[in-house]
Design an enzyme around this catalytic site. Structure first.
Site, PDB file in Angstrom:
ATOM      1  CG  HIS A  22      -2.015   1.036   1.033  1.00 57.34           C
ATOM      2  ND1 HIS A  22      -3.216   0.965   0.076  1.00 57.34           N
ATOM      3  CD2 HIS A  22      -2.211   1.947   1.881  1.00 57.34           C
ATOM      4  CE1 HIS A  22      -3.867   1.913   0.583  1.00 57.34           C
ATOM      5  NE2 HIS A  22      -3.527   2.712   1.558  1.00 57.34           N
ATOM      6  CE  LYS A 167      -7.968   8.193   0.241  1.00 57.80           C
ATOM      7  NZ  LYS A 167      -8.347   8.558   1.549  1.00 57.80           N
ATOM      8  CE  LYS A 169      -3.720   6.968   0.838  1.00 59.63           C
ATOM      9  NZ  LYS A 169      -4.227   8.071   1.633  1.00 59.63           N
ATOM     10  CG  ASP A 198      -5.650  11.430   0.723  1.00 59.17           C
ATOM     11  OD1 ASP A 198      -5.103  12.532   0.837  1.00 59.17           O
ATOM     12  OD2 ASP A 198      -5.513  10.560   1.670  1.00 59.17           O
ATOM     13  CD  GLU A 224      -8.361  12.039   2.141  1.00 60.60           C
ATOM     14  OE1 GLU A 224      -9.036  11.175   1.206  1.00 60.60           O
ATOM     15  OE2 GLU A 224      -7.996  11.847   3.058  1.00 60.60           O
ATOM     16  CG  ASP A 249      -7.270  12.679   6.432  1.00 65.67           C
ATOM     17  OD1 ASP A 249      -7.369  12.826   7.609  1.00 65.67           O
ATOM     18  OD2 ASP A 249      -6.683  11.684   5.815  1.00 65.67           O
ATOM     19  CE  LYS A 273      -7.697   9.398   8.021  1.00 64.69           C
ATOM     20  NZ  LYS A 273      -6.369   9.431   7.558  1.00 64.69           N
ATOM     21  CD  GLU A 327     -10.400   6.676   3.464  1.00 68.84           C
ATOM     22  OE1 GLU A 327     -10.357   6.537   2.394  1.00 68.84           O
ATOM     23  OE2 GLU A 327     -10.202   7.294   4.461  1.00 68.84           O
TER      24      GLU A 327
HETATM   25 MG   LIG Z   1      -6.244  11.055   3.882  1.00 69.41          MG
END
Ligand SMILES: [Mg+2]
Length: 373
Positions: A22, A167, A169, A198, A224, A249, A273, A327
């Protein structure tokens, strides 16, 4: 009722392998470290919480190692001898001993809720006022493979009715190349699924002004945190410029952060979160500010394991202010199952587990297998 007093607190660091690396803007992980915190009562009931950050200290300064030190040395002495239903008082006392460290505090907050709910033989959402829904939508994070592979991965998820929103990155590549890559994926999925990005605060103001309009024109649904978390005036400028929602975020950890974002019009959506905000109670305060200001909230993730994810599902199902999807895919990225019964994902959603506490039971053999020595 059984003895509610806290007689022991145990912390364990796990390294759980992932199905694929990831990638974040500045780091990549093959395994997710998790700090498991177990709070046990005199009645023999144990509640669990997870201390989890996205891959390491690059995101917010905390890591499983710092969280373990903070919990063991400073939070455990506050907890021992108290009752698991004294959460308000315990959290107030914890604030007097440790500033910040919200990811570590979240592990304790969730463990207390799980233990208390188990003592009462009710689900955690009951302690939050009760669930008003039993499932939530889950966006899937696509990897950083070549574009054709990413498109194939998304199509596979859509065809098998696993996810309908994705989503990506950004921030690790040259911005022009990164933008081009995202636009190709967005175009390929147009009409089938939404794509959001994001940038994890990696772009500066000029880079964001140059490239974000192209992403919006190309059909990207949401941007994001393009720019550094503390630069709220830049985020506000971008939000005013863009015709699509901007989500904050890195800019939002506390209720006061939410108030500042609202006051400046810096975002339309807040990423909430339960880990980043310091647990279920603090997350609720963040969402309350957002609701009062007319902002939407997204049930976001730090790639929690099944305990942290279950806590966030209970939260999202009991909190109407989480009104911009979630998510909560963390466990799907893990190549090893840590639960006796996995969380249930289908039709683009994850379902609220039933049963006392968080409604999930750890497989202790799996926990042992991935415990760091
Ligand atoms: Mg984020």
């Amino acid at each position: 009722m059984s003895d509610l007093s806290i007689v022991s607190v145990e912390t364990t660091i796990l390294d759980v392998p992932l199905v694929r690396p990831h990638k974040f803007a500045t780091t990549s992980m093959d395994a997710q470290p998790i700090l498991l915190v177990g709070v046990t009562t005199g009645g023999g009931v144990t509640g669990y919480g997870e201390g989890v950050v996205p891959g390491g200290p690059w995101w917010g300064g905390e890591s499983v190692e710092t969280m373990q030190a903070v919990v063991e040395r400073y939070l455990v002495p506050v907890l021992l001898g108290r009752r698991v239903d004294e959460i308000t008082g315990i959290l107030a006392d914890i604030e007097r001993v440790v500033a910040g460290a919200r990811f570590a505090k979240a592990a304790v907050d969730v463990a207390l809720h799980d233990a208390w709910a188990r003592c009462l033989d009710v689900p955690v959402h009951t302690l939050l006022g009760g669930a008003f829904r039993s499932s939530v939508d889950v966006t899937w994070a696509l990897g950083s493979a070549p574009v054709d592979e990413i498109i194939a991965e998304a199509r596979e998820k859509i065809e098998n009715r696993k996810h309908f929103s994705f989503k990506l990155k950004m921030g690790a590549l040259d911005p022009a190349e990164d933008t081009e890559r995202v636009l190709r994926v967005t175009e390929a999925l147009a009409g089938q699924a939404g794509v959001r990005v994001d940038i994890n605060a990696r772009w500066d103001r000029l880079t964001a002004l140059r490239h974000l309009p192209w992403l919006a024109d190309g059909g990207v649904q949401l941007i994001e945190q393009p720019t550094p978390g503390e630069q709220l005036e830049v985020l506000a400028e971008l939000n005013a410029l863009l015709p699509i929602p901007v989500m904050a975020d890195e800019s939002v950890h506390t209720p006061h952060d939410a108030l500042e974002v609202a006051r400046r019009g810096a975002a339309d959506v807040l990423a909430v979160k339960t880990t980043k905000c310091g647990g279920l109670r603090r997350s609720r305060e963040v969402v309350a500010v957002a609701r009062a200001a007319g902002l939407a909230c997204h049930g976001a993730t730090s790639i929690e394991g099944p305990i942290g994810t279950a806590a966030s599902i209970h939260f999202a199902c009991a909190e109407p202010g989480i009104d911009f999807g979630t998510e909560l895919f963390g466990p799907l990225l893990f190549s090893e199952e840590l639960l006796q019964e996995p969380l249930r994902y289908n039709d683009g959603q994850v379902h609220l587990p039933t049963g006392p506490g968080l409604g999930v039971e750890l497989n202790m053999d799996a926990v042992k297998r991935w415990t760091r020595n």
